[in-house]
Design a protein around this motif. Structure first.
Motif, mmCIF file in Angstrom:
data_model
loop_
_atom_site.group_PDB
_atom_site.id
_atom_site.type_symbol
_atom_site.label_atom_id
_atom_site.label_comp_id
_atom_site.label_asym_id
_atom_site.label_seq_id
_atom_site.Cartn_x
_atom_site.Cartn_y
_atom_site.Cartn_z
ATOM 1 N N VAL A 184 0.845 -1.201 0.000
ATOM 2 C CA VAL A 184 0.000 0.000 0.000
ATOM 3 C C VAL A 184 0.876 1.245 0.000
ATOM 4 C CG1 VAL A 184 -1.673 1.354 1.337
ATOM 5 C CG2 VAL A 184 -1.947 -1.127 1.137
ATOM 6 N N ALA A 185 1.909 1.232 0.844
ATOM 7 C CA ALA A 185 2.816 2.387 0.934
ATOM 8 C C ALA A 185 3.529 2.637 -0.395
ATOM 9 C CB ALA A 185 3.829 2.141 2.053
ATOM 10 N N LYS A 186 3.986 1.540 -1.034
ATOM 11 C CA LYS A 186 4.695 1.685 -2.313
ATOM 12 C C LYS A 186 3.780 2.260 -3.387
ATOM 13 C CE LYS A 186 7.356 -0.980 -5.704
ATOM 14 N NZ LYS A 186 7.875 -2.327 -6.065
ATOM 15 N N GLU A 187 2.546 1.740 -3.463
ATOM 16 C CA GLU A 187 1.584 2.200 -4.477
ATOM 17 C C GLU A 187 1.201 3.659 -4.263
ATOM 18 O OE1 GLU A 187 -1.182 1.775 -7.731
ATOM 19 O OE2 GLU A 187 0.429 0.447 -7.029
ATOM 20 N N ALA A 188 1.088 4.067 -2.975
ATOM 21 C CA ALA A 188 0.673 5.438 -2.663
ATOM 22 C C ALA A 188 1.841 6.410 -2.679
ATOM 23 C CB ALA A 188 -0.018 5.472 -1.296
ATOM 24 N N GLY A 189 3.066 5.873 -2.713
ATOM 25 C CA GLY A 189 4.240 6.733 -2.725
ATOM 26 C C GLY A 189 4.502 7.400 -1.398
ATOM 27 N N VAL A 190 4.187 6.677 -0.298
ATOM 28 C CA VAL A 190 4.426 7.207 1.052
ATOM 29 C C VAL A 190 5.132 6.136 1.874
ATOM 30 C CG1 VAL A 190 2.403 8.736 0.969
ATOM 31 C CG2 VAL A 190 2.171 6.410 1.890
ATOM 32 N N SER A 191 5.504 6.490 3.093
ATOM 33 C CA SER A 191 6.176 5.530 3.963
ATOM 34 C C SER A 191 5.149 4.618 4.640
ATOM 35 C CB SER A 191 6.974 6.262 5.043
ATOM 36 O OG SER A 191 6.089 6.963 5.913
ATOM 37 N N ILE A 192 5.646 3.496 5.138
ATOM 38 C CA ILE A 192 4.778 2.556 5.871
ATOM 39 C C ILE A 192 4.175 3.236 7.097
ATOM 40 C CG2 ILE A 192 4.774 0.433 7.246
ATOM 41 C CD1 ILE A 192 6.864 -0.692 5.309
ATOM 42 N N SER A 193 4.972 4.079 7.787
ATOM 43 C CA SER A 193 4.477 4.760 8.988
ATOM 44 C C SER A 193 3.336 5.722 8.655
ATOM 45 C CB SER A 193 5.613 5.515 9.685
ATOM 46 O OG SER A 193 6.158 6.501 8.833
#
Length: 344
Positions: A8-17
């Motif tokens: 999800v983080a990779k697809e959204a371009g954000v960090s896991i946190s």
């Protein structure tokens, strides 16, 4: 294949946190980022791992609710009120019905602790046995917020109806209508204050308390009321009115009288307690003491939430007593008596 928070983080371009903060409703995330992450979650059909999330957050957003008997309309309605009030505040409810069995009481309390419930609302038998007390002590020692309805548990905040006054009002209603031999059906499954109120009302008005007119049954069901009335009749003692510890007991007693050819209220007047919805539909419509179920449920939830927001060592014990109201209908024979007096 099950999606992970990393994808999800990779697809959204954000960090896991950042994804974690969005899932948990934390601050410091812009509205734009929140919308982007939520769109990806929906696209990937991501389902958070509940167990992992609980371990991280140390919170399940679940409250355990323990009640005696969901087949009893009073407890079914109370459970619904509490569940709705908790839902509006972001909590789900795990409802456990003990059927007044001590081993279930103990098992459900243990389960609430094992499943890391955020809090527990205990509405089981008013005077719980040693099994329940051990389970309640374990919950208190673990620092899990705990509130109760009616049971007198040391160190636990509770909400109670004013049962003593409610019963006094009910029995005095019968006395003022001219009834002199008033029986009682109750027992440990209903508040003992209802029996105390029955005794006190008789003594206050100069009547002797006849122990033979008191029948204590095990439960609080229709069958218990039926059994209690049959036991009263087998004693051979005459009575012209009956006060029951709850409405279901009253329904069972009225049915037993009907089977014996005893008319209500012409031969025996009957008053119940709780004012469940069926009381107004029953024939004859039941005179009863109304408990403010919506208010009781709301107060229990507010007490629990206040405890959730307070460190264990700073929690204070509160007792909230809510008023009751006598609802006069056909079964107490008041109108019948008044009509007879008017014709004299």
């Amino acid at each position: 294949m099950k999606m992970t928070i990393k994808e999800v983080a990779k697809e959204a371009g954000v960090s896991i946190s950042t994804v974690s903060r969005v899932l948990n409703g934390r601050d410091r995330v812009s509205r734009h980022t929140i919308n982007r992450v939520r769109a990806v979650i929906e696209k990937l059909q991501f389902q958070p791992d509940f167990v992992a999330r609980t371990m991280i957050m140390k919170k399940t957003s679940t409250i355990g609710l323990i009640v005696p008997q969901l087949s009893n309309e009073y407890w079914a309605l109370m459970s619904e009120v509490i569940q709705d009030a908790l839902w509006m505040r972001g909590y789900t409810t795990l409802i456990c019905s003990t059927d007044n069995e001590p081993d279930k009481d103990e098992a459900y309390l243990k389960m609430c602790l094992e499943r890391r419930m955020d809090g527990v609302i205990y509405c089981s038998s008013p005077y719980c046995g040693p099994e329940a007390r051990d389970g309640l002590d374990a919950i208190k020692e673990a620092g899990v917020p705990l509130v109760s309805l009616d049971p007198n548990i040391a160190g636990v905040s509770c909400v109670v109806g004013d049962h003593l006054q409610g019963t006094l009002t009910a029995v005095e209603h019968l006395i003022r209508a001219g009834y002199a031999r008033i029986a009682y059906i109750g027992g440990p499954a209903v508040s003992i204050e209802r029996e105390f109120g029955y005794r006190k009302a008789l003594m206050m008005h100069g009547y002797r308390v006849d122990e033979g007119l008191i029948r204590l049954v095990k439960g609080q069901s229709f069958a218990d009321g039926h059994e209690g009335l049959r036991a009263l009749r087998s004693s051979g003692l005459a009575f012209d009115a009956l006060f029951c510890g709850n409405d279901l007991l009253a329904f069972g007693a009225i049915k037993a009288m009907e089977e014996a050819g005893i008319r209500v209220p012409e031969d025996v007047a009957v008053v119940g307690y709780d004012d469940i919805f069926s009381a107004r539909l029953f024939k004859p419509a039941l005179t009863t003491v109304r408990q403010p179920i919506p208010d009781i449920g709301e107060e229990l939830v507010q007490l629990l939430l206040a405890s959730l927001e307070t460190e264990p060592e700073r929690r204070t014990v509160r007792k909230i007593v809510l008023p009751t109201e006598l609802i006069v209908r056909e079964s107490s024979g008041a109108a019948l008596r008044q009509g007879a007096e008017a014709r004299r």
